[in-house]
Design a protein around this motif. Structure first.
Motif, PDB file in Angstrom:
ATOM      1  N   GLU A   1       0.816  -1.209   0.000  1.00 43.61           N
ATOM      2  CA  GLU A   1       0.000   0.000   0.000  1.00 43.61           C
ATOM      3  C   GLU A   1       0.851   1.260   0.000  1.00 43.61           C
ATOM      4  O   GLU A   1       0.584   2.204  -0.749  1.00 43.61           O
ATOM      5  N   GLU A   2       1.881   1.269   0.827  1.00 49.93           N
ATOM      6  CA  GLU A   2       2.705   2.471   0.944  1.00 49.93           C
ATOM      7  C   GLU A   2       3.588   2.680  -0.276  1.00 49.93           C
ATOM      8  O   GLU A   2       3.804   3.821  -0.704  1.00 49.93           O
TER       9      GLU A   2
ATOM     10  N   ALA B   1       2.819   1.941  -3.281  1.00 52.64           N
ATOM     11  CA  ALA B   1       1.964   2.426  -4.371  1.00 52.64           C
ATOM     12  C   ALA B   1       1.774   3.935  -4.327  1.00 52.64           C
ATOM     13  O   ALA B   1       1.427   4.555  -5.341  1.00 52.64           O
ATOM     14  N   GLU B   2       2.007   4.543  -3.161  1.00 51.76           N
ATOM     15  CA  GLU B   2       1.815   5.979  -3.009  1.00 51.76           C
ATOM     16  C   GLU B   2       3.075   6.791  -3.310  1.00 51.76           C
ATOM     17  O   GLU B   2       3.007   8.004  -3.471  1.00 51.76           O
TER      18      GLU B   2
ATOM     19  N   ARG C   1       3.373   9.190  -6.487  1.00 55.00           N
ATOM     20  CA  ARG C   1       2.084   9.337  -7.161  1.00 55.00           C
ATOM     21  C   ARG C   1       1.862  10.806  -7.544  1.00 55.00           C
ATOM     22  O   ARG C   1       2.000  11.701  -6.722  1.00 55.00           O
TER      23      ARG C   1
ATOM     24  N   ALA D   1       8.565   1.586  -6.825  1.00 58.04           N
ATOM     25  CA  ALA D   1       8.165   2.969  -7.117  1.00 58.04           C
ATOM     26  C   ALA D   1       9.014   3.580  -8.228  1.00 58.04           C
ATOM     27  O   ALA D   1       9.422   4.738  -8.160  1.00 58.04           O
TER      28      ALA D   1
ATOM     29  N   ARG E   1       8.779   4.807   3.534  1.00 57.43           N
ATOM     30  CA  ARG E   1       8.190   5.916   4.283  1.00 57.43           C
ATOM     31  C   ARG E   1       9.078   7.151   4.227  1.00 57.43           C
ATOM     32  O   ARG E   1       8.584   8.289   4.125  1.00 57.43           O
TER      33      ARG E   1
ATOM     34  N   ARG F   1       8.494   8.676   0.839  1.00 51.58           N
ATOM     35  CA  ARG F   1       7.177   9.324   0.790  1.00 51.58           C
ATOM     36  C   ARG F   1       7.196  10.652   1.535  1.00 51.58           C
ATOM     37  O   ARG F   1       6.566  11.631   1.101  1.00 51.58           O
TER      38      ARG F   1
ATOM     39  N   ASP G   1       6.805  15.483  -1.361  1.00 48.04           N
ATOM     40  CA  ASP G   1       5.568  16.253  -1.426  1.00 48.04           C
ATOM     41  C   ASP G   1       5.634  17.139  -2.660  1.00 48.04           C
ATOM     42  O   ASP G   1       6.681  17.662  -3.034  1.00 48.04           O
TER      43      ASP G   1
END
Length: 331
Positions: free
Chosen positions: A30-31, A33-34, A37, A228, A290, A293, A297
């Motif tokens: 899940e993480e 995939a972000e 993005r 990613a 993490r 991610r 931003d």
């Protein structure tokens, strides 16, 4: 038992997967995939060039070879490179770039196949100037033959890898076992830590085993769909670990542990030790996802990404690194 491929069983967690690992696998999917993005594909391609530099830097650091990211960046445009450690970093960058290109094209082969592993070793050392293709072994200077299995006995700490004449059998078993263990979405991720450790356990090459295993792991991550697009670095995670920087080697040593009685699996090595190592390794994976991610931003992607990565190890940069800090690659 030493000279049979069963010596490095178990190769994976095949029966009941502990609940904490199931939850960890779900979170990683899940993480991952972000990550990235919403970024323009051109930005992803350029940003991951920085990640390759960091991967090369941290892979060198794991081997005890100190280089600086800005020097690696400069060396990428120099031919030939006259510093061994920088040559190693450049070679790592180039080989990882090739892996990423294959992944982009959908042509990445099974990373745990013998042919792919041998090709990674061959490409890494062919990228190195000839004068650096030597290592010290048994008080003598020995040539490293790109893509060739070792022909000498070795000892790695307390560990005695298989004899040279048994390496082909061990590697054939390795390929066969991970062909099965990497089937399905869960298997492709769950098998990554064990495959990483067991390849180092076999120690098929005279030199470069750690580097090749990290490149194999990078390829497995891309093939598992959690890479990613190459925006996070497994070598960074392993070098920094979760608490102190000695964890990686300590956990690798723990995963060598022999079976501890009838309740510890059915292989020669400890299943519980492998479960512990798998949990640690996948937590490192999650931590680095993490981390990536947290700095990706969209308000200041280029500047934040380059600044955080590079400022981990040095101050000041030029060329593409500086342009990232200015946000020039954002679309």
């Amino acid at each position: 038992m030493r000279e049979t491929p069963a010596r490095f069983e178990p190769c994976g967690i095949e029966e009941m997967i502990p609940e904490f690992l199931v939850d960890l696998l779900d979170a990683i999917r899940e993480e991952a995939a972000e990550v990235g993005r919403g970024l323009h594909p051109d930005s992803v391609r350029e940003l991951r060039g920085l990640v390759r530099i960091m991967n090369a830097y941290y892979s060198n650091l794991i081997e005890g070879h100190h280089t600086r990211p800005r020097d690696i960046e400069a060396a990428l445009s120099c031919a030939p490179v006259d510093d061994r450690f920088l040559a190693e970093a450049v070679a790592h960058f180039r080989v990882q770039e090739g892996v990423d290109d294959l992944a982009d094209a959908g042509d990445l082969p099974q990373p745990t196949s013998v042919s792919f592993i041998v090709e990674l070793h061959r490409r890494f050392y062919e990228e190195m100037p000839e004068e650096f293709r030597y290592t010290e072994h048994g008080f003598k200077r020995v040539e490293i033959v790109p893509g060739a299995f070792r022909t000498d006995e070795v000892q790695v700490g307390r560990h005695l890898p298989p004899s040279p004449d048994r390496i082909k059998s061990f590697m054939a078993h390795y390929e066969m076992r991970y062909r099965g263990l990497t089937r399905g979405a869960t298997g492709r991720i769950l098998s990554i830590p064990a495959a990483h450790h067991r390849l180092n356990y076999i120690h098929p090459f005279l030199d470069g085993n750690g580097r090749v295993s990290r490149l194999v792991t990078h390829a497995m991550i891309q093939r598992a769909g959690i890479g990613a697009g190459g925006l996070w670095s497994i070598s960074r995670g392993l070098a920094r670990s979760l608490g102190d920087r000695g964890e990686y080697m300590a956990w690798m040593d723990t995963a060598d542990m022999p079976r501890q009685g009838d309740q510890d699996g059915r292989g020669n090595l400890s299943l519980q030790a492998l479960i512990g190592f798998t949990g640690w390794f996948l937590t490192v994976v999650q931590q680095d996802i993490r981390f990536t991610r947290s700095i990706l931003d969209l308000d200041s992607t280029g500047a934040r990404f380059a600044a955080v990565l590079m400022d981990e190890v040095e101050k000041g940069a030029s060329g593409p690194i500086a342009s990232f800090r200015k946000g020039s690659v954002l679309r």
